[in-house]
Design an enzyme around this catalytic site. Structure first.
Site, short mmCIF file in Angstrom:
data_model
loop_
_atom_site.label_atom_id
_atom_site.label_comp_id
_atom_site.label_asym_id
_atom_site.label_seq_id
_atom_site.Cartn_x
_atom_site.Cartn_y
_atom_site.Cartn_z
N ARG A 193 0.73 -1.06 -0.02
CA ARG A 193 0.01 -0.01 0.03
C ARG A 193 0.87 1.20 0.17
O ARG A 193 2.13 1.31 0.72
CB ARG A 193 -0.98 0.07 1.14
CG ARG A 193 -1.96 -0.94 1.03
CD ARG A 193 -3.02 -0.55 0.02
NE ARG A 193 -4.27 -1.47 0.02
CZ ARG A 193 -4.33 -2.29 -0.90
NH1 ARG A 193 -3.30 -2.83 -1.63
NH2 ARG A 193 -5.53 -3.30 -0.68
N GLU A 236 -2.55 7.53 -4.89
CA GLU A 236 -3.15 6.85 -5.95
C GLU A 236 -4.58 7.03 -6.28
O GLU A 236 -5.13 6.72 -7.50
CB GLU A 236 -2.50 5.32 -6.07
CG GLU A 236 -3.47 4.68 -5.17
CD GLU A 236 -3.00 3.11 -5.05
OE1 GLU A 236 -1.97 2.84 -5.31
OE2 GLU A 236 -4.00 2.31 -5.41
N HIS A 266 -0.96 -0.19 -9.84
CA HIS A 266 -1.53 -1.36 -8.91
C HIS A 266 -2.18 -2.19 -9.87
O HIS A 266 -3.21 -2.83 -10.02
CB HIS A 266 -2.83 -0.58 -8.19
CG HIS A 266 -3.03 -0.95 -6.69
ND1 HIS A 266 -3.33 -0.44 -5.86
CD2 HIS A 266 -3.33 -2.48 -6.48
CE1 HIS A 266 -3.63 -1.27 -4.80
NE2 HIS A 266 -3.57 -2.39 -5.29
P1 NAD Z 1 -1.32 -11.30 5.00
O1 NAD Z 1 -2.55 -10.80 5.77
O2 NAD Z 1 -1.45 -12.59 4.47
O3 NAD Z 1 0.11 -10.79 5.63
C1 NAD Z 1 0.48 -9.56 6.15
C2 NAD Z 1 1.62 -9.86 7.00
O4 NAD Z 1 1.94 -8.62 7.64
C3 NAD Z 1 1.16 -10.66 8.17
O5 NAD Z 1 2.06 -11.89 8.43
C4 NAD Z 1 0.97 -9.54 9.43
O6 NAD Z 1 1.42 -10.28 10.58
C5 NAD Z 1 2.13 -8.65 8.91
N1 NAD Z 1 2.21 -7.41 9.72
C6 NAD Z 1 0.97 -6.85 10.15
N2 NAD Z 1 1.56 -5.58 10.61
C7 NAD Z 1 2.82 -5.62 10.59
C8 NAD Z 1 3.92 -4.92 11.17
N3 NAD Z 1 3.53 -3.74 11.97
N4 NAD Z 1 4.99 -5.25 10.93
C9 NAD Z 1 5.34 -6.11 10.28
N5 NAD Z 1 4.68 -6.95 9.82
C10 NAD Z 1 3.25 -6.89 9.96
O7 NAD Z 1 -1.30 -10.32 3.81
P2 NAD Z 1 -1.12 -10.61 2.08
O8 NAD Z 1 -2.25 -11.26 1.42
O9 NAD Z 1 0.27 -11.31 2.24
O10 NAD Z 1 -0.88 -9.13 1.62
C11 NAD Z 1 -0.15 -8.10 2.08
C12 NAD Z 1 -0.50 -6.83 1.57
O11 NAD Z 1 -0.32 -6.77 0.16
C13 NAD Z 1 -2.04 -6.39 1.57
O12 NAD Z 1 -2.32 -5.80 2.98
C14 NAD Z 1 -2.34 -5.59 0.70
O13 NAD Z 1 -2.33 -4.12 1.15
C15 NAD Z 1 -1.19 -5.73 -0.19
N6 NAD Z 1 -1.91 -6.22 -1.55
C16 NAD Z 1 -1.52 -5.61 -2.90
C17 NAD Z 1 -2.07 -6.02 -3.93
C18 NAD Z 1 -1.41 -5.26 -5.33
O14 NAD Z 1 -2.28 -5.47 -6.28
N7 NAD Z 1 -0.63 -4.43 -5.37
C19 NAD Z 1 -2.71 -6.94 -4.07
C20 NAD Z 1 -2.99 -7.73 -2.93
C21 NAD Z 1 -2.54 -7.23 -1.69
#
Ligand code: NAD
Length: 335
Positions: free
Chosen positions: A234, A263, A295
């Site tokens: 994000r 964005e 994105h």
């Molecule tokens: P997920 O929930 O499986 O993993 C997120 C991880 O971040 C978890 O392990 C959590 O413990 C960790 N976390 C939370 N707070 C934290 C902190 N303060 N410091 C370090 N780690 C922390 O999520 P995911 O499916 O792996 O997705 C990750 C991110 O990717 C989503 O939150 C979303 O914003 C982003 N995303 C982007 C796109 C894109 O098209 N660019 C698509 C899907 C997801």
């Protein structure tokens, strides 16, 4: 049941219709949900939103008074929804927790490779019959240290690809450790340790108050001079102005972003004939060592199809009064 789907693109509509919308009355709205457009949802028990729709407290109050009882996010992140306001107005929130973590992980590695090996520059250069290699010098990823912040679904895949595929040293930081990653040699570290020791940092944690501007002026100063940052999570994980300053001094050696903190009014639209008012984005686009995509990381056939089928199942569960398996609440996030 009527469903007002905001920010609809032709490919969204196609994937939902292919998955089967029988029994649901979809209103395909191109508009992004904001305070100005919320009236379009009037009379729709469900709204279906994407990453840049704005469901803040005021929008949620308007949705609720117009009869909306369900926000169905067709994405994983939910930082654009005020969950406490939704709860207060009796509006349930569901999401698609995992549609294709591979899509995002693979794109992340693609962005990194393109930036490090200048593949995007070579592509435009050779189309003009310029086969010179000047300015395309890269470096091997093998043996480098990659720092992965957030080792959930996507981050874990990136860590695995970089460790087992490229032979990188992988440092990880998360609020919880993944034992399976430690077994393949990924080493967990504090955020400060990771920032100070990684050649490449890739962000995969959600955007929360705690992670907002995770890379700010102070933390960028901790990086190895010339380190590279990739962000497919994000935009607001990075303080853009601070990143621009760090790029100017060379403290930041490269930046590849699929997400950008401002964005919402830009991405997903063709603005090629417009004068962009966002100076920070325009500045970023001028750097030779910055790569920006709009994105796009999620955008695979597999992901669109999984988004459609899970969202439709979420909405049908709600319509039938069944338990909502993919619900997200303020309490569940804190927990
Ligand atoms: P997920 O929930 O499986 O993993 C997120 C991880 O971040 C978890 O392990 C959590 O413990 C960790 N976390 C939370 N707070 C934290 C902190 N303060 N410091 C370090 N780690 C922390 O999520 P995911 O499916 O792996 O997705 C990750 C991110 O990717 C989503 O939150 C979303 O914003 C982003 N995303 C982007 C796109 C894109 O098209 N660019 C698509 C899907 C997801």
């Amino acid at each position: 049941m009527r469903v007002a789907m905001f920010s609809t693109k032709p490919y969204d509509r196609r994937s939902f219709e292919e998955a089967g919308t029988a029994g649901l009355d979809f209103r395909w709205l191109e508009a992004r949900l904001t305070r100005e457009t919320v009236s379009l949802a009037e009379g729709s028990p469900a709204v279906c939103l994407f990453v840049n729709d704005e469901a803040d407290a005021s929008v949620i109050a308007s949705l609720a008074s117009g009869g909306t009882r369900l926000i169905a996010l067709r994405c994983a992140g939910f930082n654009n929804v005020d969950l406490a306001a939704a709860e207060a107005h009796g509006v349930s929130v569901v999401r698609v927790p995992a549609y294709s973590p591979h899509a995002v992980a693979e794109f992340t590695v693609g962005l990194l490779l393109a930036l490090v090996r200048r593949i995007h520059k070579a592509y435009t250069r050779t189309r003009e019959n310029n086969f010179s290699l000047d300015g395309l010098l890269g470096f091997d990823l093998h043996g480098r240290t990659v720092g992965v912040i957030g080792t959930g679904r996507i981050g874990a895949l990136v860590a695995r690809i970089m460790r087992t595929g490229f032979g990188c040293h992988v440092l990880a930081h998360d609020v919880r450790r993944a034992a399976a990653l430690e077994e393949i040699g990924v080493v967990y570290a504090s955020r400060a340790e990771l920032l100070a020791n990684a050649d490449i940092i890739t962000l995969h944690c959600p955007l929360t108050p705690e992670t907002h501007y995770l890379l700010d002026r102070q933390s960028l100063a901790l990086l190895r001079p010339g380190a590279i940052v990739v962000n497919t999570s994000r935009g607001a994980l990075i303080d853009t102005e601070a990143a621009i300053d760090a790029l100017k001094t060379g403290q930041l050696g490269g930046l590849a972003i699929d997400v950008y903190e401002q964005e919402a009014d830009l991405f997903f639209e063709d603005l090629s004939a417009e004068i962009i008012q966002d100076d920070a984005l325009q500045r970023l686009l001028m750097f030779p060592n910055v790569l920006v995509t709009g994105h796009q990381a999620f955008f695979t056939r597999e992901a669109l199809s999984a988004i459609a089928s899970t969202t439709l199942a979420n909405i049908r569960d709600f319509a039938a009064g069944r338990p909502l398996v993919n619900t997200v609440t303020a309490a569940s996030v804190k927990g």
